[in-house]
Design a protein around this motif. Structure first.
Motif, PDB file in Angstrom:
ATOM      1  N   ARG A  92     -59.241  17.235  12.063  1.00 46.30           N
ATOM      2  CA  ARG A  92     -59.299  18.184  10.945  1.00 46.30           C
ATOM      3  C   ARG A  92     -58.169  19.209  11.059  1.00 46.30           C
ATOM      4  O   ARG A  92     -57.571  19.590  10.046  1.00 46.30           O
ATOM      5  CB  ARG A  92     -60.658  18.873  10.906  1.00 46.30           C
ATOM      6  N   LEU A  93     -57.887  19.672  12.272  1.00 51.23           N
ATOM      7  CA  LEU A  93     -56.800  20.625  12.457  1.00 51.23           C
ATOM      8  C   LEU A  93     -55.453  19.995  12.104  1.00 51.23           C
ATOM      9  O   LEU A  93     -54.579  20.654  11.519  1.00 51.23           O
ATOM     10  CB  LEU A  93     -56.776  21.126  13.898  1.00 51.23           C
ATOM     11  N   ALA A  94     -55.265  18.729  12.447  1.00 48.53           N
ATOM     12  CA  ALA A  94     -54.030  18.028  12.104  1.00 48.53           C
ATOM     13  C   ALA A  94     -53.886  17.898  10.592  1.00 48.53           C
ATOM     14  O   ALA A  94     -52.780  18.039  10.047  1.00 48.53           O
ATOM     15  CB  ALA A  94     -54.002  16.654  12.774  1.00 48.53           C
ATOM     16  N   MET A  95     -55.000  17.628   9.919  1.00 48.98           N
ATOM     17  CA  MET A  95     -54.979  17.518   8.461  1.00 48.98           C
ATOM     18  C   MET A  95     -54.606  18.850   7.822  1.00 48.98           C
ATOM     19  O   MET A  95     -53.820  18.904   6.875  1.00 48.98           O
ATOM     20  CB  MET A  95     -56.347  17.038   7.963  1.00 48.98           C
ATOM     21  N   ALA A 148     -58.287  25.643  -2.475  1.00 50.61           N
ATOM     22  CA  ALA A 148     -56.873  25.989  -2.362  1.00 50.61           C
ATOM     23  C   ALA A 148     -56.672  27.397  -1.821  1.00 50.61           C
ATOM     24  O   ALA A 148     -55.558  27.744  -1.406  1.00 50.61           O
ATOM     25  CB  ALA A 148     -56.188  25.847  -3.717  1.00 50.61           C
ATOM     26  N   ARG A 149     -57.733  28.202  -1.816  1.00 49.72           N
ATOM     27  CA  ARG A 149     -57.629  29.599  -1.398  1.00 49.72           C
ATOM     28  C   ARG A 149     -58.131  29.853   0.031  1.00 49.72           C
ATOM     29  O   ARG A 149     -58.260  31.000   0.435  1.00 49.72           O
ATOM     30  CB  ARG A 149     -58.376  30.492  -2.408  1.00 49.72           C
ATOM     31  N   ILE A 150     -58.396  28.798   0.756  1.00 51.83           N
ATOM     32  CA  ILE A 150     -58.774  29.011   2.150  1.00 51.83           C
ATOM     33  C   ILE A 150     -57.598  29.610   2.922  1.00 51.83           C
ATOM     34  O   ILE A 150     -56.434  29.394   2.589  1.00 51.83           O
ATOM     35  CB  ILE A 150     -59.244  27.705   2.830  1.00 51.83           C
ATOM     36  N   VAL A 151     -57.922  30.372   3.960  1.00 58.28           N
ATOM     37  CA  VAL A 151     -56.913  30.969   4.840  1.00 58.28           C
ATOM     38  C   VAL A 151     -56.794  30.062   6.071  1.00 58.28           C
ATOM     39  O   VAL A 151     -57.798  29.804   6.743  1.00 58.28           O
ATOM     40  CB  VAL A 151     -57.332  32.391   5.254  1.00 58.28           C
ATOM     41  N   PRO A 152     -55.607  29.552   6.370  1.00 56.74           N
ATOM     42  CA  PRO A 152     -55.486  28.578   7.467  1.00 56.74           C
ATOM     43  C   PRO A 152     -56.112  29.025   8.782  1.00 56.74           C
ATOM     44  O   PRO A 152     -56.797  28.232   9.447  1.00 56.74           O
ATOM     45  CB  PRO A 152     -53.969  28.380   7.587  1.00 56.74           C
ATOM     46  N   ALA A 164     -52.795  21.228   9.231  1.00 56.01           N
ATOM     47  CA  ALA A 164     -51.385  21.479   9.515  1.00 56.01           C
ATOM     48  C   ALA A 164     -50.476  20.655   8.616  1.00 56.01           C
ATOM     49  O   ALA A 164     -49.412  21.125   8.179  1.00 56.01           O
ATOM     50  CB  ALA A 164     -51.091  21.172  10.983  1.00 56.01           C
ATOM     51  N   GLU A 165     -50.891  19.439   8.317  1.00 57.69           N
ATOM     52  CA  GLU A 165     -50.060  18.559   7.496  1.00 57.69           C
ATOM     53  C   GLU A 165     -50.103  18.933   6.022  1.00 57.69           C
ATOM     54  O   GLU A 165     -49.064  18.952   5.346  1.00 57.69           O
ATOM     55  CB  GLU A 165     -50.539  17.112   7.657  1.00 57.69           C
ATOM     56  N   LEU A 166     -51.286  19.241   5.521  1.00 55.65           N
ATOM     57  CA  LEU A 166     -51.457  19.408   4.079  1.00 55.65           C
ATOM     58  C   LEU A 166     -51.425  20.862   3.610  1.00 55.65           C
ATOM     59  O   LEU A 166     -51.005  21.135   2.485  1.00 55.65           O
ATOM     60  CB  LEU A 166     -52.783  18.771   3.645  1.00 55.65           C
ATOM     61  N   GLY A 167     -51.901  21.787   4.448  1.00 60.34           N
ATOM     62  CA  GLY A 167     -52.041  23.163   3.995  1.00 60.34           C
ATOM     63  C   GLY A 167     -53.183  23.287   2.997  1.00 60.34           C
ATOM     64  O   GLY A 167     -53.757  22.279   2.558  1.00 60.34           O
ATOM     65  N   PRO A 168     -53.533  24.507   2.606  1.00 64.78           N
ATOM     66  CA  PRO A 168     -54.668  24.704   1.697  1.00 64.78           C
ATOM     67  C   PRO A 168     -54.536  23.958   0.371  1.00 64.78           C
ATOM     68  O   PRO A 168     -55.492  23.309  -0.073  1.00 64.78           O
ATOM     69  CB  PRO A 168     -54.688  26.221   1.498  1.00 64.78           C
ATOM     70  N   GLN A 169     -53.377  24.042  -0.267  1.00 65.11           N
ATOM     71  CA  GLN A 169     -53.228  23.379  -1.563  1.00 65.11           C
ATOM     72  C   GLN A 169     -53.314  21.861  -1.419  1.00 65.11           C
ATOM     73  O   GLN A 169     -53.935  21.182  -2.245  1.00 65.11           O
ATOM     74  CB  GLN A 169     -51.907  23.767  -2.223  1.00 65.11           C
ATOM     75  N   GLY A 170     -52.702  21.334  -0.377  1.00 70.14           N
ATOM     76  CA  GLY A 170     -52.774  19.893  -0.151  1.00 70.14           C
ATOM     77  C   GLY A 170     -54.189  19.433   0.134  1.00 70.14           C
ATOM     78  O   GLY A 170     -54.625  18.375  -0.344  1.00 70.14           O
ATOM     79  N   LEU A 171     -54.936  20.216   0.919  1.00 74.08           N
ATOM     80  CA  LEU A 171     -56.340  19.889   1.156  1.00 74.08           C
ATOM     81  C   LEU A 171     -57.107  19.859  -0.151  1.00 74.08           C
ATOM     82  O   LEU A 171     -57.914  18.955  -0.394  1.00 74.08           O
ATOM     83  CB  LEU A 171     -56.963  20.932   2.097  1.00 74.08           C
ATOM     84  N   ALA A 172     -56.853  20.872  -0.984  1.00 78.81           N
ATOM     85  CA  ALA A 172     -57.558  20.944  -2.258  1.00 78.81           C
ATOM     86  C   ALA A 172     -57.226  19.746  -3.143  1.00 78.81           C
ATOM     87  O   ALA A 172     -58.099  19.158  -3.775  1.00 78.81           O
ATOM     88  CB  ALA A 172     -57.206  22.245  -2.973  1.00 78.81           C
TER      89      ALA A 172
END
Length: 273
Positions: free
Chosen positions: A146-149, A184-188, A151-159
């Motif tokens: 999950r941490l790798a995801m 998209a508004r999560i804080v890393p 780092a790779e995608l960031g909040p917007q990419g996750l969303a």
């Protein structure tokens, strides 16, 4: 239907939150705790509906929104429960009905186990059980992937890539947009800490210690915390699992009327208890 400005964010004791029903201050408050990829604003439909008859509050968990993060880089559920206690103290809320969704259920369960007399009832919606009882290898794998995801995608990419998993195939476009907006508004940093929390926690153990009223509900179309996984939490609490037909993981967003009725009925029942 989804308007973040309808219930403006407030800030107290290091915690950002949204509130409704202030005119019903004499009623037993309902406190809503969101999941790992969400925030206080995700509950606007519950604030609107339930706030008509009682005080309702939804927090941004530590590390989310404007809320201060917990101190530990790899926190335990008790760290978040302590933050919840401090916030409720600052609000002069001695007792409440606690509603936790997904990761929020872990925090709710920990708080209830630690402060039983302050919880009139514990309602767990699609609860995440945590991996605290799993092997160290499995815990590390779940955490690190999950941490790798992140780092790779960031909040917007996750969303963009993950938000659709939160809902059933029947969810409206508006519900999909709202889940995506919140994610998209999560804080890393806060999301990373919550990922460690998920790896460290064992909700089943906490709910087994809590002796107050409990209900556990999950949507039949939940692909994240499946009915089978939620059954284990219900069994630990000694209650039957409630199934919400056709709902996905974020059922309270896609089926607000059903979940508002569920929360309202549970809160009303515990108010009379």
């Amino acid at each position: 239907m989804f308007d973040a400005n309808a219930f403006p964010s407030r800030f107290l004791s290091g915690i950002g939150y949204r509130e409704a029903g202030g005119a019903h201050a004499a009623s037993l408050p309902v406190v809503l705790l969101h999941g790992i990829g969400s925030g206080a604003a995700s509950w606007v439909q519950q604030l609107d509906a339930l706030g008509a008859t009682r005080r309702v509050l939804a927090w941004d968990a530590p590390g989310y929104g404007e809320s201060a993060p917990v101190a530990s880089a790899s926190p335990q559920a008790a760290d978040y429960a302590d933050a919840l206690r401090g916030w409720l103290d600052a609000l002069d809320i001695e007792r409440c009905v606690l509603v936790g969704h997904s990761l929020g259920a872990i925090i709710a369960g920990s708080f209830a186990a630690m402060h039983e007399k302050r919880v009139a009832g514990l309602l767990l919606l699609s609860p995440a059980g945590g991996y605290g009882a799993a092997s160290e290898e499995e815990r590390a794998q779940k955490r690190d992937s999950r941490l790798a995801m992140l780092a790779e995608l960031g909040p917007q990419g996750l969303a963009d890539q993950r938000s659709a998993n939160m809902l059933s195939s029947n969810a409206s476009d508006a519900a999909r947009d709202w889940v995506r907006w919140n994610m998209a508004r999560i804080v890393p940093q806060g999301y990373a800490q919550a990922t460690h929390l998920l790896a460290n926690a064992d909700l089943a153990s906490d709910v087994a210690r809590y002796r107050g009223p409990v209900a556990v509900a999950v949507g039949t179309e939940d692909r994240i915390t499946t009915p089978q996984a939620c059954e284990r939490i219900a069994q630990a609490a000694g209650v039957p699992l409630r199934l919400v037909e056709g709902a996905g993981h974020a059922g309270y967003i896609e089926q607000p009327d059903t979940y508002n009725a569920l929360i309202g009925s549970f809160a009303q029942q515990e108010t009379k208890a």
